[in-house]
Structures are given as C-alpha cells and as structure tokens.
Design an enzyme around this catalytic site. Structure first.
Site, PDB file in Angstrom:
ATOM      1  N   TYR A 148      -1.642  -0.791  10.404  1.00 49.76           N
ATOM      2  CA  TYR A 148      -1.646  -0.921   9.180  1.00 49.76           C
ATOM      3  C   TYR A 148      -0.467  -0.537   8.520  1.00 49.76           C
ATOM      4  O   TYR A 148       0.314  -1.395   7.631  1.00 49.76           O
ATOM      5  CB  TYR A 148      -2.906  -0.346   8.380  1.00 49.76           C
ATOM      6  CG  TYR A 148      -2.907  -0.667   6.899  1.00 49.76           C
ATOM      7  CD1 TYR A 148      -3.475  -1.926   6.481  1.00 49.76           C
ATOM      8  CD2 TYR A 148      -2.754   0.267   6.048  1.00 49.76           C
ATOM      9  CE1 TYR A 148      -3.581  -2.211   5.111  1.00 49.76           C
ATOM     10  CE2 TYR A 148      -2.944   0.217   4.503  1.00 49.76           C
ATOM     11  CZ  TYR A 148      -3.425  -1.212   4.175  1.00 49.76           C
ATOM     12  OH  TYR A 148      -3.384  -1.332   3.057  1.00 49.76           O
ATOM     13  N   SER A 178       0.840  -1.149  -0.177  1.00 44.52           N
ATOM     14  CA  SER A 178       0.165  -0.101  -0.039  1.00 44.52           C
ATOM     15  C   SER A 178       0.802   1.047  -0.014  1.00 44.52           C
ATOM     16  O   SER A 178       1.987   1.336   0.436  1.00 44.52           O
ATOM     17  CB  SER A 178      -0.950  -0.070   1.299  1.00 44.52           C
ATOM     18  OG  SER A 178      -1.443   1.173   1.445  1.00 44.52           O
TER      19      SER A 178
END
Length: 223
Positions: A159, A145
């Site tokens: 995350y 990501s």
C-alpha cells in the site's frame, strides 16, 4: 475556484472520501461524472448529488484497474473536464512475511499497484485530452495517504509503495505540465491520515497474520 457548472470527474465515488467530495461539489452546482465499480451504490450517490444541487450527475461503472474501465471513462466524460479527482483505491493490512508464507505476496503487491497507481494513471490518460481543453487548464486532485508521505508504517508495504508511486508520478507531472501547457496546471496531492471509510474493511491480506485495523474509533470522518 468554484465548481459551479464545472465538469468534475471523481473515481472511487461510491463510498468514503469519494462520496463526500461528490456531495461537496454537488452543493456548488457541479456537473458530476462519478466512477466506481458498484452500480447500485453509485446511482444512489448520483441521486443524492442531484438533490444537493448538482447540475448533472452521471454514473460511470468501471473497474479503473483495467483497459476496459479506462475506455468506459474515456467514452463517458465530456469534451472538457475541469477537475479530475483520483480517489479510487484499495488497502492492505498484513505483514509481508505472512503473505509470503501463504503464497499471497506477489498477487497482493500487484493488485495494489494495479488499482492505486496504474489505475490512477490509466484514468488520467483517458481524461487528459478533455482536461487540456478545459478553460482553466489541467486541474487534478490525487487522494493519497499519509502512508505515502511517512516511511516505515508497518503492515502496509504494498500500500505504501503504491502511494509513494503516486507522489513520484504526479509531482513530476506537475513540472512537465508547467513547462508544456499555456495555462499553469493545478496538481494537488492530499495525504489523509486515518479515515473511517470502508476501504479497510475490504483490505487485502486478511488471512493468517492479518492485523486488526479497526479505524472506527480513532479516525476522522470522510467529510
């Protein structure tokens, strides 16, 4: 590189980016092993892939954060794996302080690392022997990501940490394989920005203090 008649293993294949990649490789005539937890969704994707031209498509139902899941993957993949796509993941969307106040902080942090980082390494471990037997050498695609590339994105502490862990591990693995393997490896890390997938709908940290992460209006499609 063409996926025609190549064995392609994809985790997180039941929705989002994983499904889109499965369709893409199916259209090239790949032999697909699709991994996810949701059997019905996974079998639906397999049917779609066969209709698109896949040489074969098998559903591997497994939780990639567990040893049982890794064993299921190891038992299902063919003797040689030409491409492993590590795409499975979960997200979060709450400030760390609010998680602390609700006694959810450490459980959330651990779950994110177990799925996003340890899960990816566990599947890699399960497939490494088969990947080393592939004619083209070890070929990996790791879906990370942009949060694993750019520091300081709020509400994404755990995350971001899990995605930065992927970066450290697989960039180092690339060097190691370049030293040890007779065929140079291909290790690709992809850093998508906002993508309209179900991952944020099921994100961790959705109680008090959670933020609105509706990405349906300002995001790219998985395709």
């Amino acid at each position: 590189w063409s996926a025609k008649d190549k064995v392609v293993v994809i985790t997180g294949a039941s929705s989002g980016i994983g499904t889109s990649l499965a369709r893409t490789y199916a259209a090239e005539g790949a032999k697909l092993s699709l991994v996810a937890r949701r059997r019905a969704d996974l079998e639906r994707v397999c049917e779609e892939c066969m209709a698109l031209g896949a040489s074969s498509a098998q559903a591997v139902v497994a939780d990639i954060s567990t040893e049982e899941g890794w064993a299921a993957v190891r038992g299902a993949v063919p003797a040689a794996v030409d491409l492993l796509v590590l795409n499975a993941g979960i997200a979060m969307g709450a400030p760390f302080v609010s998680l602390c106040e609700q006694n959810q902080a450490m459980g959330t942090m651990k779950r994110l690392m177990d799925v996003n980082y340890i899960g990816s390494v566990g599947v890699l471990n399960a497939c490494m022997g088969s990947m080393r037997r592939a004619e083209g050498g070890v070929r990996l695609l790791v879906v990370s990501s942009v949060v694993g590339l750019v520091e300081g994105v709020p509400w994404r502490t755990g995350y971001a940490a899990s995605k930065f862990a992927l970066k450290g591990f697989f960039n180092t693995l690339r060097v190691e394989l370049g030293i040890s393997e007779p065929v140079p490896p291909t290790v690709t890390l992809a850093y998508p920005g906002a993508v309209n997938t179900p991952v944020n709908n099921a994100r961790l940290g959705t109680g008090d203090g959670a933020v609105d992460l509706d990405l349906t209006k300002k995001s790219m499609s998985p395709d």
